[in-house]
Design a protein around this motif. Structure first.
Motif, PDB file in Angstrom:
ATOM      1  N   ALA A  91       0.807  -1.276  -0.001  1.00 27.30           N
ATOM      2  CA  ALA A  91      -0.160  -0.104  -0.052  1.00 27.30           C
ATOM      3  C   ALA A  91       0.833   1.319   0.002  1.00 27.30           C
ATOM      4  O   ALA A  91       1.983   1.272   0.599  1.00 27.30           O
ATOM      5  N   GLY A  92       0.530   2.434  -0.893  1.00 27.73           N
ATOM      6  CA  GLY A  92       1.268   3.427  -1.090  1.00 27.73           C
ATOM      7  C   GLY A  92       2.336   3.384  -2.327  1.00 27.73           C
ATOM      8  O   GLY A  92       3.192   4.290  -2.479  1.00 27.73           O
ATOM      9  N   THR A  93       2.796   2.024  -2.667  1.00 20.66           N
ATOM     10  CA  THR A  93       4.038   1.944  -3.199  1.00 20.66           C
ATOM     11  C   THR A  93       3.403   1.854  -5.008  1.00 20.66           C
ATOM     12  O   THR A  93       4.471   2.103  -5.832  1.00 20.66           O
ATOM     13  N   ILE A  94       2.003   1.835  -5.107  1.00 18.73           N
ATOM     14  CA  ILE A  94       1.885   1.703  -6.669  1.00 18.73           C
ATOM     15  C   ILE A  94       1.717   3.097  -7.148  1.00 18.73           C
ATOM     16  O   ILE A  94       1.111   4.041  -6.618  1.00 18.73           O
ATOM     17  N   GLN A  95       2.753   3.456  -8.140  1.00 21.04           N
ATOM     18  CA  GLN A  95       2.980   4.882  -8.800  1.00 21.04           C
ATOM     19  C   GLN A  95       2.641   4.890  -9.974  1.00 21.04           C
ATOM     20  O   GLN A  95       2.348   5.891 -10.803  1.00 21.04           O
ATOM     21  N   ALA A  96       3.011   3.489 -10.645  1.00 20.19           N
ATOM     22  CA  ALA A  96       2.641   3.613 -12.151  1.00 20.19           C
ATOM     23  C   ALA A  96       2.099   2.079 -12.560  1.00 20.19           C
ATOM     24  O   ALA A  96       1.972   1.285 -11.567  1.00 20.19           O
ATOM     25  N   GLU A  97       1.415   2.298 -13.776  1.00 13.40           N
ATOM     26  CA  GLU A  97       0.711   0.945 -13.992  1.00 13.40           C
ATOM     27  C   GLU A  97       1.285  -0.092 -14.133  1.00 13.40           C
ATOM     28  O   GLU A  97       1.005  -1.521 -13.809  1.00 13.40           O
ATOM     29  N   ALA A  98       2.845  -0.005 -14.501  1.00 10.96           N
ATOM     30  CA  ALA A  98       3.815  -1.212 -14.441  1.00 10.96           C
ATOM     31  C   ALA A  98       3.882  -1.720 -13.138  1.00 10.96           C
ATOM     32  O   ALA A  98       4.253  -2.869 -12.914  1.00 10.96           O
ATOM     33  N   ASP A  99       3.497  -0.982 -11.897  1.00 10.81           N
ATOM     34  CA  ASP A  99       3.865  -1.581 -10.553  1.00 10.81           C
ATOM     35  C   ASP A  99       2.480  -2.539 -10.077  1.00 10.81           C
ATOM     36  O   ASP A  99       2.577  -3.363  -9.098  1.00 10.81           O
ATOM     37  N   LEU A 100       1.445  -2.750 -10.870  1.00  8.48           N
ATOM     38  CA  LEU A 100       0.154  -3.472 -10.724  1.00  8.48           C
ATOM     39  C   LEU A 100       0.630  -5.094 -10.893  1.00  8.48           C
ATOM     40  O   LEU A 100       0.202  -5.845 -10.124  1.00  8.48           O
ATOM     41  N   GLY A 101       1.306  -5.252 -11.966  1.00  7.91           N
ATOM     42  CA  GLY A 101       1.591  -6.682 -12.103  1.00  7.91           C
ATOM     43  C   GLY A 101       2.395  -7.439 -11.201  1.00  7.91           C
ATOM     44  O   GLY A 101       1.839  -8.525 -10.693  1.00  7.91           O
ATOM     45  N   PRO A 102       3.373  -6.830 -10.854  1.00  3.39           N
ATOM     46  CA  PRO A 102       4.103  -7.424  -9.804  1.00  3.39           C
ATOM     47  C   PRO A 102       3.528  -7.343  -8.244  1.00  3.39           C
ATOM     48  O   PRO A 102       3.489  -8.435  -7.706  1.00  3.39           O
ATOM     49  N   ALA A 103       2.537  -6.384  -8.160  1.00  2.00           N
ATOM     50  CA  ALA A 103       1.713  -6.541  -6.790  1.00  2.00           C
ATOM     51  C   ALA A 103       0.737  -7.578  -6.770  1.00  2.00           C
ATOM     52  O   ALA A 103       0.644  -8.302  -5.930  1.00  2.00           O
ATOM     53  N   MET A 104       0.017  -7.761  -8.220  1.00  3.35           N
ATOM     54  CA  MET A 104      -0.985  -8.697  -8.305  1.00  3.35           C
ATOM     55  C   MET A 104      -0.191 -10.182  -8.245  1.00  3.35           C
ATOM     56  O   MET A 104      -0.704 -11.050  -7.472  1.00  3.35           O
ATOM     57  N   GLY A 105       0.952 -10.249  -8.540  1.00  2.00           N
ATOM     58  CA  GLY A 105       1.491 -11.599  -8.425  1.00  2.00           C
ATOM     59  C   GLY A 105       1.832 -12.066  -7.116  1.00  2.00           C
ATOM     60  O   GLY A 105       1.639 -12.999  -6.776  1.00  2.00           O
ATOM     61  N   GLN A 106       2.425 -11.123  -6.509  1.00  2.00           N
ATOM     62  CA  GLN A 106       2.678 -11.148  -5.100  1.00  2.00           C
ATOM     63  C   GLN A 106       1.294 -11.641  -4.370  1.00  2.00           C
ATOM     64  O   GLN A 106       1.378 -12.468  -3.478  1.00  2.00           O
ATOM     65  N   LEU A 107       0.416 -10.969  -4.302  1.00  2.00           N
ATOM     66  CA  LEU A 107      -0.826 -10.959  -3.740  1.00  2.00           C
ATOM     67  C   LEU A 107      -1.699 -12.436  -3.994  1.00  2.00           C
ATOM     68  O   LEU A 107      -2.137 -13.173  -3.185  1.00  2.00           O
ATOM     69  N   GLY A 108      -1.545 -12.774  -5.451  1.00  2.00           N
ATOM     70  CA  GLY A 108      -2.079 -13.930  -5.822  1.00  2.00           C
ATOM     71  C   GLY A 108      -1.415 -15.178  -5.198  1.00  2.00           C
ATOM     72  O   GLY A 108      -1.867 -16.065  -4.951  1.00  2.00           O
ATOM     73  N   LYS A 109      -0.120 -15.180  -5.294  1.00  2.00           N
ATOM     74  CA  LYS A 109       0.550 -16.246  -4.592  1.00  2.00           C
ATOM     75  C   LYS A 109       0.270 -16.348  -2.959  1.00  2.00           C
ATOM     76  O   LYS A 109       0.060 -17.694  -2.605  1.00  2.00           O
ATOM     77  N   SER A 110      -0.054 -15.308  -2.267  1.00  2.00           N
ATOM     78  CA  SER A 110      -0.121 -15.271  -1.080  1.00  2.00           C
ATOM     79  C   SER A 110      -1.547 -15.976  -0.891  1.00  2.00           C
ATOM     80  O   SER A 110      -1.869 -16.757  -0.126  1.00  2.00           O
ATOM     81  N   CYS A 111      -2.682 -15.373  -1.557  1.00  2.00           N
ATOM     82  CA  CYS A 111      -3.862 -16.013  -1.572  1.00  2.00           C
ATOM     83  C   CYS A 111      -3.900 -17.475  -1.935  1.00  2.00           C
ATOM     84  O   CYS A 111      -4.424 -18.307  -1.138  1.00  2.00           O
ATOM     85  N   GLY A 112      -3.399 -17.499  -2.800  1.00  2.00           N
ATOM     86  CA  GLY A 112      -3.243 -19.282  -3.561  1.00  2.00           C
ATOM     87  C   GLY A 112      -2.512 -20.246  -2.534  1.00  2.00           C
ATOM     88  O   GLY A 112      -3.126 -21.240  -2.429  1.00  2.00           O
ATOM     89  N   ALA A 113      -1.564 -19.671  -1.769  1.00  2.00           N
ATOM     90  CA  ALA A 113      -0.808 -20.662  -0.769  1.00  2.00           C
ATOM     91  C   ALA A 113      -2.098 -21.051   0.405  1.00  2.00           C
ATOM     92  O   ALA A 113      -1.985 -22.191   0.490  1.00  2.00           O
ATOM     93  N   CYS A 114      -2.745 -19.876   0.511  1.00  2.00           N
ATOM     94  CA  CYS A 114      -3.680 -20.385   1.673  1.00  2.00           C
ATOM     95  C   CYS A 114      -4.852 -21.191   1.155  1.00  2.00           C
ATOM     96  O   CYS A 114      -5.304 -22.132   1.679  1.00  2.00           O
ATOM     97  N   HIS A 115      -5.331 -20.830  -0.017  1.00  2.99           N
ATOM     98  CA  HIS A 115      -6.345 -21.689  -0.570  1.00  2.99           C
ATOM     99  C   HIS A 115      -6.098 -22.892  -0.917  1.00  2.99           C
ATOM    100  O   HIS A 115      -6.862 -23.936  -0.807  1.00  2.99           O
ATOM    101  N   ALA A 116      -4.649 -23.204  -1.392  1.00  2.00           N
ATOM    102  CA  ALA A 116      -4.363 -24.604  -1.578  1.00  2.00           C
ATOM    103  C   ALA A 116      -4.518 -25.665  -0.426  1.00  2.00           C
ATOM    104  O   ALA A 116      -4.806 -26.639  -0.577  1.00  2.00           O
ATOM    105  N   ASP A 117      -4.230 -24.841   0.874  1.00  2.00           N
ATOM    106  CA  ASP A 117      -4.322 -25.791   1.948  1.00  2.00           C
ATOM    107  C   ASP A 117      -5.643 -25.713   2.721  1.00  2.00           C
ATOM    108  O   ASP A 117      -5.909 -26.612   3.364  1.00  2.00           O
TER     109      ASP A 117
END
Length: 144
Positions: free
Chosen positions: A114-140
């Motif tokens: 939060a607060g680090t998204i300054q450009a559209e290019a920042d969205l992909g890496p953020a989504m990747g990290q969030l998706g991995k976090s959510c997915g890890a919990c959902h997997a188990d």
């Protein structure tokens, strides 16, 4: 990354359908909390996919809200409530420390982003990290 965006968008679109017929109020509260997480992921995901105009303030607000909502996850699952519509697996309560660690990881990750998204290019890496976090919990801890 596209996989994580798709998961977030599908989750948010099916939330209303999944909630119909839920009788247990604890399960309903959990589902509503997870739906709010999905809603905020959709804010970021639609921007990342180019389906919504980039808005740094909205993306950063969504990340802050994800962090806030993630902080509530352990309290939403304290009661081992069940309902036929619930996707929560009994493994949550059998592996409580691991489950709550996943929630804390998401809270800290989103809060740190939060607060680090300054450009559209920042969205992909953020989504990747969030998706991995959510997915890890959902997997188990979430029924497929």
């Amino acid at each position: 990354m596209k996989k994580y965006i798709a998961i977030a968008l599908i989750a948010s679109g099916t939330a209303a359908f999944a909630h119909s017929g839920v009788k247990n109020p604890d399960v309903m509260n959990r589902m509503m909390g997870m739906s709010e997480l999905a809603k905020q992921m959709k804010v970021i995901g639609t921007m990342a996919k180019g389906e919504a105009a980039f808005d740094a303030d909205a993306a950063n607000a969504a990340l802050a809200k994800i962090s806030e909502e993630a902080s509530y996850i352990p309290s939403l699952f304290e009661n081992k409530a069940t309902d036929p519509k619930s996707e929560a697996l009994p493994a949550i309560w059998d592996n409580w420390d691991s489950f709550t660690a996943h929630a804390t990881e998401l809270e800290e990750l989103a809060g740190g982003l939060a607060g680090t998204i300054q450009a559209e290019a920042d969205l992909g890496p953020a989504m990747g990290q969030l998706g991995k976090s959510c997915g890890a919990c959902h997997a188990d801890f979430r029924a497929k």
